[in-house]
Motif scaffolding. Structure first.
Motif, PDB file in Angstrom:
ATOM      1  N   ALA A  65       0.827  -1.210   0.000  1.00 22.95           N
ATOM      2  CA  ALA A  65       0.000   0.000   0.000  1.00 22.95           C
ATOM      3  C   ALA A  65       0.856   1.252   0.000  1.00 22.95           C
ATOM      4  N   LEU A  66       1.969   1.196   0.696  1.00 19.95           N
ATOM      5  CA  LEU A  66       2.897   2.317   0.699  1.00 19.95           C
ATOM      6  C   LEU A  66       3.458   2.551  -0.705  1.00 19.95           C
ATOM      7  N   TRP A  67       3.818   1.461  -1.370  1.00 18.21           N
ATOM      8  CA  TRP A  67       4.286   1.575  -2.763  1.00 18.21           C
ATOM      9  C   TRP A  67       3.188   2.150  -3.650  1.00 18.21           C
ATOM     10  N   ALA A  68       1.968   1.648  -3.511  1.00 19.31           N
ATOM     11  CA  ALA A  68       0.854   2.109  -4.340  1.00 19.31           C
ATOM     12  C   ALA A  68       0.609   3.598  -4.151  1.00 19.31           C
ATOM     13  N   GLU A  69       0.734   4.067  -2.917  1.00 19.50           N
ATOM     14  CA  GLU A  69       0.560   5.491  -2.650  1.00 19.50           C
ATOM     15  C   GLU A  69       1.657   6.297  -3.346  1.00 19.50           C
ATOM     16  N   VAL A  71       3.430   5.612  -6.084  1.00 19.17           N
ATOM     17  CA  VAL A  71       3.387   5.641  -7.551  1.00 19.17           C
ATOM     18  C   VAL A  71       1.994   5.908  -8.103  1.00 19.17           C
ATOM     19  N   GLY A  72       0.988   6.003  -7.235  1.00 23.04           N
ATOM     20  CA  GLY A  72      -0.372   6.223  -7.708  1.00 23.04           C
ATOM     21  C   GLY A  72      -0.984   5.004  -8.367  1.00 23.04           C
ATOM     22  N   ALA A  73      -0.714   3.824  -7.816  1.00 22.38           N
ATOM     23  CA  ALA A  73      -1.205   2.583  -8.413  1.00 22.38           C
ATOM     24  C   ALA A  73      -2.700   2.387  -8.161  1.00 22.38           C
ATOM     25  N   VAL A  74      -3.328   1.671  -9.085  1.00 21.38           N
ATOM     26  CA  VAL A  74      -4.733   1.297  -8.938  1.00 21.38           C
ATOM     27  C   VAL A  74      -4.796   0.055  -8.041  1.00 21.38           C
ATOM     28  N   ARG A  92      -1.004   2.267 -16.538  1.00 20.08           N
ATOM     29  CA  ARG A  92      -1.037   2.651 -15.131  1.00 20.08           C
ATOM     30  C   ARG A  92      -0.456   1.537 -14.262  1.00 20.08           C
ATOM     31  N   PRO A  93       0.226   1.883 -13.174  1.00 19.79           N
ATOM     32  CA  PRO A  93       0.674   0.842 -12.239  1.00 19.79           C
ATOM     33  C   PRO A  93      -0.521   0.269 -11.491  1.00 19.79           C
ATOM     34  N   VAL A  94      -0.451  -1.022 -11.191  1.00 17.42           N
ATOM     35  CA  VAL A  94      -1.555  -1.730 -10.537  1.00 17.42           C
ATOM     36  C   VAL A  94      -1.021  -2.520  -9.347  1.00 17.42           C
ATOM     37  N   LEU A  95      -1.742  -2.460  -8.249  1.00 15.35           N
ATOM     38  CA  LEU A  95      -1.471  -3.303  -7.087  1.00 15.35           C
ATOM     39  C   LEU A  95      -2.547  -4.371  -7.022  1.00 15.35           C
ATOM     40  N   LEU A  96      -2.144  -5.632  -7.088  1.00 14.78           N
ATOM     41  CA  LEU A  96      -3.083  -6.750  -6.991  1.00 14.78           C
ATOM     42  C   LEU A  96      -2.807  -7.518  -5.703  1.00 14.78           C
ATOM     43  N   ASP A  97      -3.600  -7.230  -4.672  1.00 15.32           N
ATOM     44  CA  ASP A  97      -3.439  -7.929  -3.395  1.00 15.32           C
ATOM     45  C   ASP A  97      -4.221  -9.242  -3.451  1.00 15.32           C
TER      46      ASP A  97
END
Length: 232
Positions: A65-69, A71-74, A92-97
């Motif tokens: 979540a810190l990374w997503a914040e 880089v502005g990831a979805v 767009r960068p994407v975070l898939l948890d």
């Protein structure tokens, strides 16, 4: 209690983070240093797809979540990722948890989309993608090529910081030695730390080592087995 970590070893997170158990700081230690270093500059020349793996409660989702914040990831979550329009994710960068819960077709598309300019995909999972059972041959080859960064179960420094944060959230000042006492006895997970602090808070008494021992003895069933099992 462990000494306060230098500022350079802490990463700030917003207090309104949606990550369960997220604290205002993420403490750097031997259990997470390699993952923190990898995500601090990624995506980079090392590739556009990465997997962040490790046991339950080690802080994977928090760090992701810190990374997503940054880089502005979805943010996407497991099986729900299939409901997202791929066109909204291109470039767009994407975070898939909970990445392993996503179906094969969704994973395949997300990995392909990450190759577009501006794209990236961070997958969060307990096991490495190389251990996932998939039916699509092309997906298998792509998962085998993913860069994997591992995290370990929280060590003493991280567990001390998590417990201190959970106590602070409840405006509890534990007696000297309580946090060290708990670190040696509860499971190595943020969930276990939150659970024991909640039980101590329910007592509405000063939090001393004697009370901590009493609550642990009475709450063994909460920590027995699985990710919340008490450490011997």
């Amino acid at each position: 209690m462990s000494a306060r970590r230098p500022l350079r070893d802490q990463l700030r997170l917003p207090l309104t983070s949606d990550v369960v158990g997220a604290a205002s700081v993420f403490v750097r230690s031997a259990s997470n240093a390699s993952a923190m270093d990898a995500l601090s500059t990624w995506p980079d020349a090392a590739g556009r797809v990465m997997a962040l793996c490790g046991p339950a409660g080690c802080g994977k989702s928090h760090l992701a979540a810190l990374w997503a914040e940054r880089v502005g990831a979805v943010p996407l979550n497991g099986a729900e990722a299939a409901l997202t329009d791929p066109l909204e994710l291109e470039g767009r960068p994407v975070l898939l948890d909970i990445a392993r819960d996503a179906d094969d077709e969704t994973l395949f598309h997300l990995i392909n989309l990450a190759q577009h300019d501006g794209g990236a995909l961070l997958m969060v999972s307990r096991p490495s993608p190389r251990q996932w059972a998939v039916r699509v041959p092309d997906l298998r080859s792509r998962l085998d090529a993913v860069r994997v960064v591992a995290m370990e179960a929280p060590d003493d420094a991280v567990m001390s910081a998590i417990l201190a944060a959970r106590f602070a959230e409840r405006s509890i000042i534990p007696a000297d030695g309580v946090i060290d006492f708990l670190v040696l006895r509860i499971a190595r997970s943020a969930e276990a730390a939150a659970a024991i602090v909640a039980r101590l808070d329910d007592e509405h008494r000063p939090v001393t080592r004697a009370l901590a021992r009493q609550v642990l003895d009475a709450s063994a069933e909460l920590f027995d087995g699985g990710d919340e099992g008490l450490q011997p």
